[in-house]
Design an enzyme around this catalytic site. Structure first.
Site, PDB file in Angstrom:
ATOM      1  N   GLY A  56      42.160  16.139 -29.023  1.00 20.37           N
ATOM      2  CA  GLY A  56      42.471  16.799 -30.292  1.00 20.37           C
ATOM      3  C   GLY A  56      43.960  17.051 -30.444  1.00 20.37           C
ATOM      4  N   ASP A  86      36.378  15.335 -23.986  1.00 19.13           N
ATOM      5  CA  ASP A  86      36.281  15.395 -25.454  1.00 19.13           C
ATOM      6  C   ASP A  86      35.068  14.581 -25.885  1.00 19.13           C
ATOM      7  OD1 ASP A  86      36.959  15.190 -28.347  1.00 19.13           O
ATOM      8  OD2 ASP A  86      38.902  15.958 -27.694  1.00 19.13           O
ATOM      9  N   TYR A 128      32.798  29.573 -37.676  1.00 15.50           N
ATOM     10  CA  TYR A 128      33.971  29.457 -36.789  1.00 15.50           C
ATOM     11  C   TYR A 128      34.372  30.828 -36.267  1.00 15.50           C
ATOM     12  CZ  TYR A 128      38.713  27.952 -35.388  1.00 15.50           C
ATOM     13  OH  TYR A 128      39.867  27.674 -34.701  1.00 15.50           O
TER      14      TYR A 128
END
Ligand code: UDP
Length: 315
Positions: A12, A33, A147
């Site tokens: 990322g 990942d 989130y």
């Protein structure tokens, strides 16, 4: 013997920059990942580096790694509002199950652990600027709640592993960060406005643009995270740049710096979009001796260069 660090979310934006920093600090790095929002393009320059190993794995499932590990950085998560609106369950799972697995790995290896948390823990803040002892104003059932609450749970889980299992843990609350390797299409305001300006499209300002953000260049952020990982501090620490501006000011700055004359178009403000955001970094200054160094102008020019190259435009 080199120390070994594990970085979840290594492909990322932040995970890949952190990996570069750790390799420069003479660590071996195992990057994990699942490439949901990460991209191997961000780590392709590390191909053939004997100190770097990449494992494609979803950390919401058990993480098995042979050998010694000294440090675990849990960076994996969708991080753009558009991403976590499209990936709500994965966002909740990586913040909860993923954090649990990453903490379990740190405990099993007697490794230090660092959680990438977020200024979203403060929600739409009623205290400004935000200090670490502010508990926040989060809507748990709104679209951003997936989130915010996942990260708040992740912080609670991290402190429980610290208190109950005596794991040496750290928590960084990351404020808006920008720089090379952000995805052009990730929907966040920096790549959105830069991409729109460079392609001569209208800049999409959500709402009237009076909401504020404070933008930190990626190298500053990574330096703060690295310092925190080497510190003995266990409670959350804000890392971000206190230089605050409104979104409409930011749009005008992008047009000014690029010299591009694109229109500004207003779009509806997303639900629960925080009205203000600015880190109080006095704790980071005191315990880490850290503060941001890269000015907005310098950081934006470096980021523009990256996106020009990405779009095959002349610099
Ligand atoms: N924003 C905007 N236009 C865009 C993308 C974002 O006006 O094309 C605004 C958004 O409403 C928010 C701010 O820019 O107020 C920062 O949004 P971003 O998605 O970068 O992250 P956030 O700080 O909200 O997590």
């Amino acid at each position: 013997m080199k120390k070994t660090a594990v970085v979840t979310g290594a492909a990322g934006f932040l995970g890949s920059h952190l990996t570069d920093r750790l390799l420069a600090e003479d660590y071996r790095v195992i990057g994990i990942d699942n490439l949901l929002t990460g991209n191997t393009r961000n780590i392709e320059h590390l191909a053939g580096n004997a100190d770097f190993q990449f494992i494609k794995h979803d950390v919401t499932n058990y993480i098995y790694l042979p050998g010694a590990v000294d440090l675990v950085f849990h960076m994996a998560s969708p991080a753009s509002p558009i991403d976590y609106l499209q990936l709500p369950i994965q966002t909740l799972k990586v913040g909860s199950l993923g954090t649990h697995n990453a903490l379990g790995l740190a405990k099993a290896k007697s490794a230090r652990f660092l959680l990438a948390s977020t200024s979203e823990c403060y929600g739409d803040p009623l205290v400004h600027p935000q200090k670490e002892d502010y508990w926040g104003n989060v809507n748990p059932i709104g679209p951003r709640g997936v989130y915010d609450e996942a990260k708040r749970f992740a912080e609670a889980m991290t402190m429980a592993y610290h208190r109950y299992h005596k794991v040496d843990t750290k928590i960084v609350r990351i404020f808006n960060t920008y720089g090379p390797r952000m995805r052009l299409e990730d929907g966040r305001v920096v790549p959105a406005f830069i991409g729109q300006a460079l392609q001569g499209h209208a800049l999409t300002v959500f709402g009237d643009g009076s909401q504020t953000r404070s933008f930190c260049y990626v190298s500053d952020l990574i330096d703060g995270i690295f310092r925190l990982s080497q510190s003995d501090y266990h409670e959350p620490v804000n890392i971000g740049n206190p230089a605050e501006m409104t979104v409409i000011e930011f749009a005008r700055e992008i047009l000014k710096i690029t010299g591009i004359n694109a229109p500004i178009e207003h779009r509806p403000l997303p639900v629960d979009d925080p009205k203000v955001r600015q880190p109080d970094i006095s704790l980071a200054r005191r315990v880490l001796g850290w503060e941001p160094k890269v000015t907005f102008d310098v950081g934006i020019r470096k980021t523009l260069e990256y996106f020009r190259h990405f779009l095959s435009l002349p610099s």
